[in-house]
Design a protein around this motif. Structure first.
Motif, PDB file in Angstrom:
ATOM      1  N   GLY A  43      66.187 -31.586 -34.014  1.00 52.42           N
ATOM      2  CA  GLY A  43      66.009 -30.611 -32.951  1.00 52.42           C
ATOM      3  C   GLY A  43      66.969 -30.847 -31.793  1.00 52.42           C
ATOM      4  O   GLY A  43      67.613 -29.916 -31.306  1.00 52.42           O
ATOM      5  N   GLU A  47      74.798 -34.040 -40.135  1.00 47.37           N
ATOM      6  CA  GLU A  47      73.434 -34.422 -40.506  1.00 47.37           C
ATOM      7  C   GLU A  47      73.489 -35.099 -41.877  1.00 47.37           C
ATOM      8  O   GLU A  47      73.997 -34.526 -42.827  1.00 47.37           O
ATOM      9  CB  GLU A  47      72.534 -33.180 -40.550  1.00 47.37           C
ATOM     10  CG  GLU A  47      71.185 -33.375 -41.216  1.00 47.37           C
ATOM     11  CD  GLU A  47      70.375 -34.546 -40.675  1.00 47.37           C
ATOM     12  OE1 GLU A  47      70.262 -34.695 -39.451  1.00 47.37           O
ATOM     13  OE2 GLU A  47      69.860 -35.352 -41.507  1.00 47.37           O
ATOM     14  N   ASN A  98      62.359 -35.971 -37.692  1.00 46.02           N
ATOM     15  CA  ASN A  98      61.134 -35.796 -36.903  1.00 46.02           C
ATOM     16  C   ASN A  98      60.905 -34.355 -36.461  1.00 46.02           C
ATOM     17  O   ASN A  98      59.756 -33.968 -36.213  1.00 46.02           O
ATOM     18  CB  ASN A  98      61.183 -36.709 -35.665  1.00 46.02           C
ATOM     19  CG  ASN A  98      61.123 -38.164 -36.066  1.00 46.02           C
ATOM     20  OD1 ASN A  98      60.606 -38.502 -37.124  1.00 46.02           O
ATOM     21  ND2 ASN A  98      61.670 -39.033 -35.231  1.00 46.02           N
ATOM     22  N   ILE A  99      61.971 -33.566 -36.356  1.00 44.07           N
ATOM     23  CA  ILE A  99      61.786 -32.180 -35.920  1.00 44.07           C
ATOM     24  C   ILE A  99      60.866 -31.436 -36.895  1.00 44.07           C
ATOM     25  O   ILE A  99      60.100 -30.574 -36.487  1.00 44.07           O
ATOM     26  CB  ILE A  99      63.140 -31.437 -35.763  1.00 44.07           C
ATOM     27  CG1 ILE A  99      62.948 -30.040 -35.170  1.00 44.07           C
ATOM     28  CG2 ILE A  99      63.892 -31.317 -37.085  1.00 44.07           C
ATOM     29  CD1 ILE A  99      62.476 -30.002 -33.776  1.00 44.07           C
ATOM     30  N   THR A 123      53.581 -32.999 -34.809  1.00 46.90           N
ATOM     31  CA  THR A 123      52.345 -32.218 -34.764  1.00 46.90           C
ATOM     32  C   THR A 123      52.466 -30.997 -33.842  1.00 46.90           C
ATOM     33  O   THR A 123      51.456 -30.444 -33.408  1.00 46.90           O
ATOM     34  CB  THR A 123      51.153 -33.103 -34.352  1.00 46.90           C
ATOM     35  OG1 THR A 123      51.567 -33.995 -33.326  1.00 46.90           O
ATOM     36  CG2 THR A 123      50.629 -33.908 -35.508  1.00 46.90           C
ATOM     37  N   VAL A 129      77.096 -40.291 -41.004  1.00 54.42           N
ATOM     38  CA  VAL A 129      78.040 -41.086 -40.209  1.00 54.42           C
ATOM     39  C   VAL A 129      77.832 -42.553 -40.560  1.00 54.42           C
ATOM     40  O   VAL A 129      76.716 -43.080 -40.449  1.00 54.42           O
ATOM     41  CB  VAL A 129      77.829 -40.826 -38.698  1.00 54.42           C
ATOM     42  CG1 VAL A 129      78.641 -41.798 -37.861  1.00 54.42           C
ATOM     43  CG2 VAL A 129      78.187 -39.387 -38.362  1.00 54.42           C
ATOM     44  N   LYS A 132      58.432 -31.596 -27.662  1.00 59.76           N
ATOM     45  CA  LYS A 132      58.270 -30.716 -26.502  1.00 59.76           C
ATOM     46  C   LYS A 132      59.517 -30.698 -25.629  1.00 59.76           C
ATOM     47  O   LYS A 132      59.768 -29.740 -24.901  1.00 59.76           O
ATOM     48  CB  LYS A 132      57.064 -31.154 -25.671  1.00 59.76           C
ATOM     49  CG  LYS A 132      57.278 -32.492 -24.968  1.00 59.76           C
ATOM     50  CD  LYS A 132      56.123 -32.842 -24.057  1.00 59.76           C
ATOM     51  CE  LYS A 132      55.161 -33.818 -24.670  1.00 59.76           C
ATOM     52  NZ  LYS A 132      55.741 -35.145 -24.978  1.00 59.76           N
TER      53      LYS A 132
HETATM   54  C1  LIG Z   1      54.073 -37.597 -36.943  1.00 54.83           C
HETATM   55  C2  LIG Z   1      54.788 -37.195 -35.687  1.00 54.83           C
HETATM   56  C3  LIG Z   1      54.123 -36.411 -34.748  1.00 54.83           C
HETATM   57  C4  LIG Z   1      54.780 -36.040 -33.580  1.00 54.83           C
HETATM   58  N1  LIG Z   1      54.141 -35.183 -32.724  1.00 54.83           N
HETATM   59  C5  LIG Z   1      54.793 -34.726 -31.620  1.00 54.83           C
HETATM   60  C6  LIG Z   1      54.176 -33.736 -30.812  1.00 54.83           C
HETATM   61  O1  LIG Z   1      53.108 -33.220 -31.121  1.00 54.83           O
HETATM   62  N2  LIG Z   1      54.830 -33.348 -29.682  1.00 54.83           N
HETATM   63  C7  LIG Z   1      56.028 -33.880 -29.316  1.00 54.83           C
HETATM   64  O2  LIG Z   1      56.544 -33.526 -28.268  1.00 54.83           O
HETATM   65  N3  LIG Z   1      56.670 -34.785 -30.119  1.00 54.83           N
HETATM   66  C8  LIG Z   1      56.091 -35.199 -31.267  1.00 54.83           C
HETATM   67  N4  LIG Z   1      56.717 -36.095 -32.102  1.00 54.83           N
HETATM   68  C9  LIG Z   1      58.037 -36.625 -31.719  1.00 54.83           C
HETATM   69  C10 LIG Z   1      59.192 -35.697 -32.019  1.00 54.83           C
HETATM   70  O3  LIG Z   1      59.065 -35.131 -33.285  1.00 54.83           O
HETATM   71  C11 LIG Z   1      60.521 -36.472 -31.902  1.00 54.83           C
HETATM   72  O4  LIG Z   1      60.564 -37.189 -30.678  1.00 54.83           O
HETATM   73  C12 LIG Z   1      61.741 -35.554 -31.935  1.00 54.83           C
HETATM   74  O5  LIG Z   1      61.656 -34.642 -32.997  1.00 54.83           O
HETATM   75  C13 LIG Z   1      63.003 -36.411 -32.080  1.00 54.83           C
HETATM   76  O6  LIG Z   1      64.185 -35.669 -31.938  1.00 54.83           O
HETATM   77  P1  LIG Z   1      64.943 -34.919 -33.144  1.00 54.83           P
HETATM   78  O7  LIG Z   1      64.220 -33.659 -33.434  1.00 54.83           O
HETATM   79  O8  LIG Z   1      66.353 -34.740 -32.776  1.00 54.83           O
HETATM   80  O9  LIG Z   1      64.769 -35.971 -34.335  1.00 54.83           O
HETATM   81  P2  LIG Z   1      65.137 -35.859 -35.867  1.00 54.83           P
HETATM   82  O10 LIG Z   1      64.696 -34.559 -36.439  1.00 54.83           O
HETATM   83  O11 LIG Z   1      64.626 -37.105 -36.511  1.00 54.83           O
HETATM   84  O12 LIG Z   1      66.716 -35.848 -35.844  1.00 54.83           O
HETATM   85  C14 LIG Z   1      67.567 -36.965 -35.988  1.00 54.83           C
HETATM   86  C15 LIG Z   1      68.469 -36.695 -37.151  1.00 54.83           C
HETATM   87  O13 LIG Z   1      69.505 -37.674 -37.199  1.00 54.83           O
HETATM   88  C16 LIG Z   1      69.845 -37.818 -38.562  1.00 54.83           C
HETATM   89  N5  LIG Z   1      70.615 -39.037 -38.728  1.00 54.83           N
HETATM   90  C17 LIG Z   1      70.172 -40.326 -38.556  1.00 54.83           C
HETATM   91  N6  LIG Z   1      71.179 -41.182 -38.819  1.00 54.83           N
HETATM   92  C18 LIG Z   1      72.288 -40.433 -39.135  1.00 54.83           C
HETATM   93  C19 LIG Z   1      73.611 -40.744 -39.518  1.00 54.83           C
HETATM   94  N7  LIG Z   1      74.021 -42.015 -39.610  1.00 54.83           N
HETATM   95  N8  LIG Z   1      74.472 -39.720 -39.762  1.00 54.83           N
HETATM   96  C20 LIG Z   1      74.072 -38.416 -39.673  1.00 54.83           C
HETATM   97  N9  LIG Z   1      72.812 -38.073 -39.338  1.00 54.83           N
HETATM   98  C21 LIG Z   1      71.916 -39.065 -39.073  1.00 54.83           C
HETATM   99  C22 LIG Z   1      68.504 -37.834 -39.257  1.00 54.83           C
HETATM  100  O14 LIG Z   1      68.619 -37.553 -40.651  1.00 54.83           O
HETATM  101  C23 LIG Z   1      67.733 -36.763 -38.496  1.00 54.83           C
HETATM  102  O15 LIG Z   1      67.767 -35.500 -39.131  1.00 54.83           O
HETATM  103  C24 LIG Z   1      56.104 -36.483 -33.313  1.00 54.83           C
HETATM  104  C25 LIG Z   1      56.771 -37.239 -34.260  1.00 54.83           C
HETATM  105  C26 LIG Z   1      56.127 -37.575 -35.461  1.00 54.83           C
HETATM  106  C27 LIG Z   1      56.865 -38.365 -36.499  1.00 54.83           C
END
Ligand SMILES: Cc1cc2nc3c(=O)[nH]c(=O)nc-3n(C[C@H](O)[C@H](O)[C@H](O)COP(=O)(O)OP(=O)(O)OC[C@H]3O[C@@H](n4cnc5c(N)ncnc54)[C@H](O)[C@@H]3O)c2cc1C
Length: 416
Positions: free
Chosen positions: A41, A63, A71-72, A76, A206, A368
């Motif tokens: 996200g 990605e 985690n996106i 929940t 990466v 959020k």
């Molecule tokens: C069970 C659970 C419940 C949650 N509930 C909530 C909630 O209700 N409300 C809330 O606000 N937050 C919640 N969170 C937290 C929230 O989901 C995360 O803080 C947020 O999504 C993290 O940011 P992101 O979306 O960028 O992460 P991600 O989607 O994890 O993005 C990081 C990306 O980096 C990629 N990546 C990693 N290493 C490399 C590499 N070397 N090269 C290329 N790509 C790479 C991964 O594959 C991944 O797709 C929850 C998390 C979990 C697991």
């Protein structure tokens, strides 16, 4: 392709054969101005706002897996801006405002549902703490209502108000809080960034960061070397691994957090409710399943699955709040890897390596924050100075002792 009632009608008359893919599937180019590591996200939102707000287009999001696999697509889905500290509240309120206009902004249905977030309190001291937090929110212009037990009973008569250990004394309600369909957020930002010329590249891990004379010059990936002028890390639970490729040691631990979905039920809980005497939060999805979670599993891990003791712990808290939950069956569960910072607050900052930027430490509250995180990170990358609502999220705050400890737990990442 812009989605609208007219495009729906046009495509329905042509048998729905002319819909275009929501985003392209480009091969990496040899060089970009900006590379974002991580198509979650935050990475996708950053690319979107870099293109939309700052007119920058020569950008790639790399990605390692598929979009939405991190985690996106595992959280929940709860959004809220009910924080206490001045360093946090304006940032999360900006996020809430961006959520409120997001679907029109990126022309994608993300099912933003402001159904209200209610935090229950079970002791007089906890109610005082909630009153303090609610007042803090209102000083910052955020909506907050302190409810007594009677008002909560009117909303949810089937809660266990007279529980001898955890009687419900009231709650702090933020009516503008709610839920958003999490994977649609990734898809909406990906589509919006792609439409503005950003290359969103899946299956591209990466594996190394190239630095010359203290400056980032590119990355080594599973699909070859790619040069860049600026490199923005957005790898959530894998932040420490990716940052170590540039020789950085982050104040972050990786922990697993589980989520659960029950069998489908008739409409039962119309808001988001959190139990205050343990850690349990629940909402009901449009398909009828209760979506719920609790605490971290409590040990460092990169595994996307948890263990049974935490299942028991979460369900115990749920049944203490709603005894009838003991009769439903859990259908699915999964885990995600959380980037737990030492004070429970995130980092959006430059690093000691020129041209290398860091977005990490979202703990289990980063969903959020997705729009504001992308908005503020894009501002930092484009202008090389922090956005005014993200000035507290400095990497050096741990060294300088200026921690942002919303929960007051101290330097214990597994407790935040
Ligand atoms: C069970 C659970 C419940 C949650 N509930 C909530 C909630 O209700 N409300 C809330 O606000 N937050 C919640 N969170 C937290 C929230 O989901 C995360 O803080 C947020 O999504 C993290 O940011 P992101 O979306 O960028 O992460 P991600 O989607 O994890 O993005 C990081 C990306 O980096 C990629 N990546 C990693 N290493 C490399 C590499 N070397 N090269 C290329 N790509 C790479 C991964 O594959 C991944 O797709 C929850 C998390 C979990 C697991």
């Amino acid at each position: 392709m812009k989605y609208s009632i007219f495009s729906l009608l046009r495509n329905s008359f042509s048998g729905h054969k002319n819909w275009q893919p929501a985003w392209r599937n480009p091969d990496p180019k040899p060089e970009y101005d900006i590379i974002i590591v991580g198509g979650g996200g935050h990475g996708l939102a950053t690319a979107y706002y870099l293109a939309k707000e700052h007119g920058l287009k020569n950008i790639a999001v790399l990605e390692k897996s598929w979009l939405g696999s991190g985690n996106i697509g595992r959280n929940t889905t709860i959004i809220r801006s009910n924080y206490l500290l001045p360093g946090n509240n304006p940032f999360y309120e900006l996020s809430m405002k961006l959520w409120e206009g997001l679907e029109q902004d990126f022309n994608f249905n993300a099912m933003v549902s402001q159904r209200g977030v209610l935090n229950l309190c079970h002791t007089d001291a906890q109610r005082d703490a909630f009153a303090r937090r609610g007042n803090g929110m209102r000083i910052d212009g955020v909506d907050a209502e302190l409810l007594d037990a009677h008002a909560v009973r009117e909303m949810y008569p089937y809660f266990d108000f007279e529980n001898p250990r955890f009687p419900i004394k009231g709650g702090l309600l933020q009516r503008r809080g709610g839920t958003v369909r999490h994977d649609a957020v990734a898809w909406g930002f990906a589509r919006g960034a792609d439409m503005r010329g950003v290359d969103v590249i899946q299956g591209c891990e990466v594996q190394g960061i190239d630095i010359e004379n203290g400056k980032v010059v590119g990355v080594q990936t599973s699909r070859g070397a790619i040069k860049c002028k600026k490199l923005a890390l957005c790898a959530a639970g894998h932040s420490s691994e990716v940052a170590s490729m540039a020789g950085l040691k982050l104040p972050i631990e990786s922990h697993v957090l589980q989520a659960f979905v029950s069998e489908g039920l008739k409409p039962f809980i119309d808001g988001v409710v959190t139990f205050g005497a343990g850690h349990f939060y629940v909402s009901q999805s449009d398909k009828g399943g209760l979506v719920f979670g609790g605490d971290l599993d409590g040990y460092n891990s990169y595994a996307r699955r948890g263990n049974l003791p935490m299942v028991e712990h979460v369900v115990e808290a749920g049944v203490a709040m709603i005894p009838a939950l003991s009769r439903i069956r859990t259908l699915r569960s999964w885990g995600g890897v959380m980037d737990m910072s030492m004070d429970g607050s995130p980092i959006i900052d430059k690093t000691s390596v020129h041209g290398l930027y860091l977005n990490a430490g979202w703990c289990y509250g980063g969903f959020k924050a997705t729009p504001a995180s992308g908005f503020c990170y894009a501002h930092l990358i484009a202008k090389d100075e922090p956005h005014e609502v993200a000035t507290a999220y400095r990497l050096d705050r741990f060294r300088r002792g200026l921690v942002l400890d919303e929960k007051g737990q101290g330097a214990t990442p597994n407790l935040h």
